[in-house]
Enzyme design. Structure first.
Site, PDB file in Angstrom:
ATOM      1  N   CYS A  69      14.394 -36.664 -49.397  1.00 17.82           N
ATOM      2  CA  CYS A  69      15.394 -36.165 -50.396  1.00 17.82           C
ATOM      3  C   CYS A  69      16.317 -36.861 -50.920  1.00 17.82           C
ATOM      4  O   CYS A  69      17.050 -36.649 -51.992  1.00 17.82           O
ATOM      5  CB  CYS A  69      15.433 -34.667 -50.165  1.00 17.82           C
ATOM      6  SG  CYS A  69      14.285 -33.814 -49.093  1.00 17.82           S
TER       7      CYS A  69
ATOM      8  N   HIS B  18       7.904 -28.799 -50.709  1.00 17.00           N
ATOM      9  CA  HIS B  18       7.420 -29.915 -51.318  1.00 17.00           C
ATOM     10  C   HIS B  18       6.102 -30.562 -50.687  1.00 17.00           C
ATOM     11  O   HIS B  18       6.212 -30.477 -49.293  1.00 17.00           O
ATOM     12  CB  HIS B  18       8.429 -31.087 -51.538  1.00 17.00           C
ATOM     13  CG  HIS B  18       9.488 -30.702 -52.495  1.00 17.00           C
ATOM     14  ND1 HIS B  18      10.821 -30.883 -52.513  1.00 17.00           N
ATOM     15  CD2 HIS B  18       9.301 -30.345 -54.075  1.00 17.00           C
ATOM     16  CE1 HIS B  18      11.354 -30.441 -53.437  1.00 17.00           C
ATOM     17  NE2 HIS B  18      10.524 -30.359 -54.369  1.00 17.00           N
TER      18      HIS B  18
HETATM   19  C1  CIR Z   1      15.771 -27.430 -53.307  1.00 18.81           C
HETATM   20  O1  CIR Z   1      15.224 -26.485 -53.090  1.00 18.81           O
HETATM   21  O2  CIR Z   1      15.541 -27.972 -54.420  1.00 18.81           O
HETATM   22  C2  CIR Z   1      16.653 -28.119 -52.674  1.00 18.81           C
HETATM   23  N1  CIR Z   1      17.448 -27.356 -51.780  1.00 18.81           N
HETATM   24  C3  CIR Z   1      15.939 -29.014 -51.627  1.00 18.81           C
HETATM   25  C4  CIR Z   1      15.197 -30.352 -51.888  1.00 18.81           C
HETATM   26  C5  CIR Z   1      14.442 -31.264 -51.055  1.00 18.81           C
HETATM   27  N2  CIR Z   1      13.870 -32.253 -51.916  1.00 18.81           N
HETATM   28  C6  CIR Z   1      12.992 -32.815 -51.454  1.00 18.81           C
HETATM   29  O3  CIR Z   1      12.364 -32.413 -50.603  1.00 18.81           O
HETATM   30  N3  CIR Z   1      12.575 -33.900 -52.179  1.00 18.81           N
END
Ligand code: CIR
Length: 262
Positions: free
Chosen positions: A254, A167
């Site tokens: 996150c 991201h």
């Molecule tokens: C994913 O790949 O969607 C999750 N394992 C990690 C999400 C992390 N979220 C973020 O950076 N906002």
């Protein structure tokens, strides 16, 4: 209200299904017990700033649902429910919507069948909403977000997420009204022209995902060179263990939705 002061946050407890969470590279199975301890420390750090933290129950059906940030964009005027680009995460947004409606007067949603956008790609500063296109966020999603938040007085600027980075905010954070913490690889794109940029130390790229939450800068533990730079710059730094979320490409931003509904 400054872009880093918040009255509320929403978090969600990690579920046992977290072991099936998405990851770019397999570096081992996350330990649920340790993740729960880190998560409790994180919630306590948010609460210590005086904010109300709504802790939602774990959702076993959604292994990545602890990463609530990806389900919504929260602005003072209202919330926008996202459409996550990861198919296994699409249903997480609908799970979040009622909790946002309970706290906000206005909740709108990204609804186009071809529109995909995740909150991890969105950095809200004092003057603009930066959205990184990524493997999870596409042009249709960015265009729809732009239309939805224009009536609230917010302008969107599309930027790019470095190749191989999950991201946009994996590589940057807002530290205050004019300061961004960034990796060198992201800052080199020029997307932060006009902001003061503090670079994370070389080899410590994994701590660029940090949050400014009221008086605290909450960063993952174990990045001493960058910590020293932030201390030196006068920020009140709180370190939280992130070893288990890091196995799933997750970090400090996150784990929460942060907002001050008007
Ligand atoms: C994913 O790949 O969607 C999750 N394992 C990690 C999400 C992390 N979220 C973020 O950076 N906002």
């Amino acid at each position: 209200m400054r872009s880093y002061t918040f009255s509320h946050a929403i978090t969600r407890k990690p579920s046992a299904s977290i072991v099936a969470g998405l990851r770019a590279v397999d570096t081992g199975t996350p330990d649920l017990g340790l993740m729960l301890r880190h998560h409790a420390d994180y919630v306590a750090a948010l609460r210590a700033t005086g904010a109300v933290v709504v802790e939602l129950d774990a959702l076993e059906a959604f292994p990545d649902s602890v990463f609530v940030e990806d389900t919504a964009l929260c602005l003072p005027e209202g919330a926008v429910v996202m459409r996550p680009g990861a198919p296994s995460r699409l249903g997480e947004a609908a799970e979040m919507a009622p909790h946002l409606r309970a706290l906000y007067g206005q909740v709108v949603q990204i609804s186009g069948a071809d529109s995909f956008i995740e909150g991890g790609d969105i950095l809200t500063t004092e003057t603009e909403v930066l959205v990184g296109s990524s493997a999870r966020t596409n042009a249709a999603g960015i265009a729809e977000l732009t239309r939805l938040i224009a009536p609230w007085g917010h302008s969107v600027r599309e930027v790019f997420t470095p190749p191989g980075v999950l991201h946009f905010k994996t590589d940057c954070s807002l530290l205050d009204g004019e300061t961004i913490l960034s990796t060198a690889r992201l800052a080199e794109s020029g997307c932060f022209a006009g902001y003061r940029v503090i670079l994370v130390a070389e080899g410590e790229e994994a701590c660029a995902n940090t949050i400014r939450f009221n008086d605290a800068v909450i960063m993952p533990a174990g990045f001493p060179k960058t910590r020293a730079v932030l201390d030196q710059a006068g920020y009140k730094v709180v370190e939280i263990g992130n070893s288990e979320c890091a196995k799933l490409d997750g970090g400090m931003s996150c784990l929460s939705l942060r907002f001050s509904p008007r």
